[in-house]
Write an enzyme that holds these catalytic residues in place. Sequence first.
Site, PDB file in Angstrom:
ATOM      1  N   ASN A  70       0.803  -1.223   0.000  1.00 48.92           N
ATOM      2  CA  ASN A  70       0.000   0.000   0.000  1.00 48.92           C
ATOM      3  C   ASN A  70       0.839   1.279   0.000  1.00 48.92           C
ATOM      4  O   ASN A  70       0.375   2.340   0.417  1.00 48.92           O
ATOM      5  CB  ASN A  70      -0.962   0.015   1.203  1.00 48.92           C
ATOM      6  CG  ASN A  70      -1.834  -1.215   1.245  1.00 48.92           C
ATOM      7  OD1 ASN A  70      -2.394  -1.623   0.217  1.00 48.92           O
ATOM      8  ND2 ASN A  70      -1.949  -1.831   2.420  1.00 48.92           N
ATOM      9  N   ARG A  71       2.064   1.174  -0.468  1.00 43.45           N
ATOM     10  CA  ARG A  71       2.981   2.299  -0.536  1.00 43.45           C
ATOM     11  C   ARG A  71       3.319   2.874   0.846  1.00 43.45           C
ATOM     12  O   ARG A  71       3.824   3.988   0.957  1.00 43.45           O
ATOM     13  CB  ARG A  71       2.438   3.409  -1.450  1.00 43.45           C
ATOM     14  CG  ARG A  71       2.345   2.996  -2.940  1.00 43.45           C
ATOM     15  CD  ARG A  71       3.706   2.612  -3.465  1.00 43.45           C
ATOM     16  NE  ARG A  71       3.740   2.368  -4.885  1.00 43.45           N
ATOM     17  CZ  ARG A  71       3.682   1.155  -5.458  1.00 43.45           C
ATOM     18  NH1 ARG A  71       3.547   0.078  -4.698  1.00 43.45           N
ATOM     19  NH2 ARG A  71       3.755   1.013  -6.759  1.00 43.45           N
TER      20      ARG A  71
END
Length: 217
Positions: A194-195
């Site tokens: 999810n970065r």
Amino acid sequence: MNRPNAYVAALRNEYIAEPLNKEEVSPDPIEQFKRWFEESLEAKVTEPTAMNLSTCTKDGRPSGRIVLLKGFDEKGFVFYTNYDSRKGKDLKDNPFGALTIFWPELHRQVRIEGPVKKIKGKESETYFESRPRESQIGALASAQSDVITDRQVLENNFEKYTRKYQDRSVPRPKNWGGYVLQPVEIEFWQGRPNRLHDRILYEAGENGDWSLCRLAP
């Protein structure tokens, strides 16, 4: 085939890896780098020693290129090049650099910043003597970063020096040797889902100690 910008913008990989926790890393960034470097070798990363070296002119114009890491310890990170190349001229006028190492197979990146200086001539001699003979001749044949008319100039120079040193050792060019980047800041980046990547930053203190903190991705 021309790719639309939307296609390029949509390219992405999800990073799934073990977390990088502040409590679990070494208090010494060189030791932490050693751990990661050895893991990159175990993972058979394609170019584990490849790193981007960024330099700036005295008026702040940046440039970057890939060089190869040839050694590291508590004194710094070593690479070799032509002193008269663009990076050599930059470092003469502005002796500060930044290294970026990316190991995509492990979803890892290391950033290193600090002053850069030439290493001792004896160390450069020792490394030059260890290089393949063809690489030694190549260092003589190429006036790195100079404009040339075509590739034949390089080929002709290579043949000339091959004949010249056919029966004797190839001398190290006076304008070729090593540099060491002495780190004042080292950041370890671990790709995460999810970065929400993990980033641990080490900063050198005036007494030689290191402080570390976590950065937002």
